[in-house]
Design a protein around this motif. Sequence first.
Motif, mmCIF file in Angstrom:
data_model
loop_
_atom_site.group_PDB
_atom_site.id
_atom_site.type_symbol
_atom_site.label_atom_id
_atom_site.label_comp_id
_atom_site.label_asym_id
_atom_site.label_seq_id
_atom_site.Cartn_x
_atom_site.Cartn_y
_atom_site.Cartn_z
ATOM 1 N N ALA A 196 0.820 -1.327 -0.146
ATOM 2 C CA ALA A 196 -0.080 0.070 -0.084
ATOM 3 C C ALA A 196 1.123 1.168 -0.118
ATOM 4 N N MET A 197 0.341 2.314 -0.334
ATOM 5 C CA MET A 197 1.128 3.773 -0.316
ATOM 6 C C MET A 197 0.235 4.688 0.461
ATOM 7 N N ARG B 162 3.216 13.855 13.388
ATOM 8 C CA ARG B 162 2.863 13.487 12.326
ATOM 9 C C ARG B 162 1.488 12.540 12.239
ATOM 10 N N GLU B 163 0.625 12.931 11.245
ATOM 11 C CA GLU B 163 -0.715 12.431 11.151
ATOM 12 C C GLU B 163 -1.167 11.742 9.714
ATOM 13 N N PHE B 164 -2.129 10.614 9.867
ATOM 14 C CA PHE B 164 -2.323 9.989 8.635
ATOM 15 C C PHE B 164 -3.260 10.902 8.021
ATOM 16 N N VAL B 165 -3.506 10.724 6.549
ATOM 17 C CA VAL B 165 -3.980 11.435 5.787
ATOM 18 C C VAL B 165 -5.012 10.501 4.945
ATOM 19 N N ALA B 166 -4.210 9.790 4.120
ATOM 20 C CA ALA B 166 -5.019 8.795 3.140
ATOM 21 C C ALA B 166 -4.021 7.677 2.911
ATOM 22 N N ALA B 167 -4.731 6.510 2.573
ATOM 23 C CA ALA B 167 -3.935 5.326 1.989
ATOM 24 C C ALA B 167 -4.646 4.636 0.886
ATOM 25 N N ILE B 168 -3.844 3.916 -0.090
ATOM 26 C CA ILE B 168 -4.337 2.965 -0.781
ATOM 27 C C ILE B 168 -3.664 1.801 -1.135
ATOM 28 N N ARG B 169 -4.583 0.913 -1.259
ATOM 29 C CA ARG B 169 -3.904 -0.642 -1.727
ATOM 30 C C ARG B 169 -3.489 -0.677 -3.087
#
Length: 127
Positions: free
Chosen positions: A32-33, A44-51
């Motif tokens: 994933a990215m 630092r915080e999460f924004v988005a992810a894609i498989r």
Amino acid sequence: VQLQAFGGGLVQPGRSLRLSCAASGFDFRSNAMGWFRQAPGKEREFVAAIRWTLGSTYYAESVKGRFTISRDKVANTVYLQMNSLKPEDTAVYYCAASLANYGGNVAYSSSSKYDYWGQGTLVTVSS
């Protein structure tokens, strides 16, 4: 392994910006990215992810409906389209790559699941 993030800049509130992250040097078949961000004085915080294979996505609540993550499997590039930007979106944005399969998409909201990180690109939202 190299991740090159670019596309940041100064933009007015309500406008759009697209970030890109070009990856090279490893196999994308089962990972994933993700995009994370870090504002001044904050963690630092999460924004988005894609498989990478199926293209399924997962977003932080703060950006859901405004940001869209996508990928180009041929170009080995992941994008973050950011619309309706707000001053609170100001941060250094980092792309990251995970080489392992952790099951559900929510797992990829944790920075600990990522193996490689890009250098970051600054997004400033201000009038």
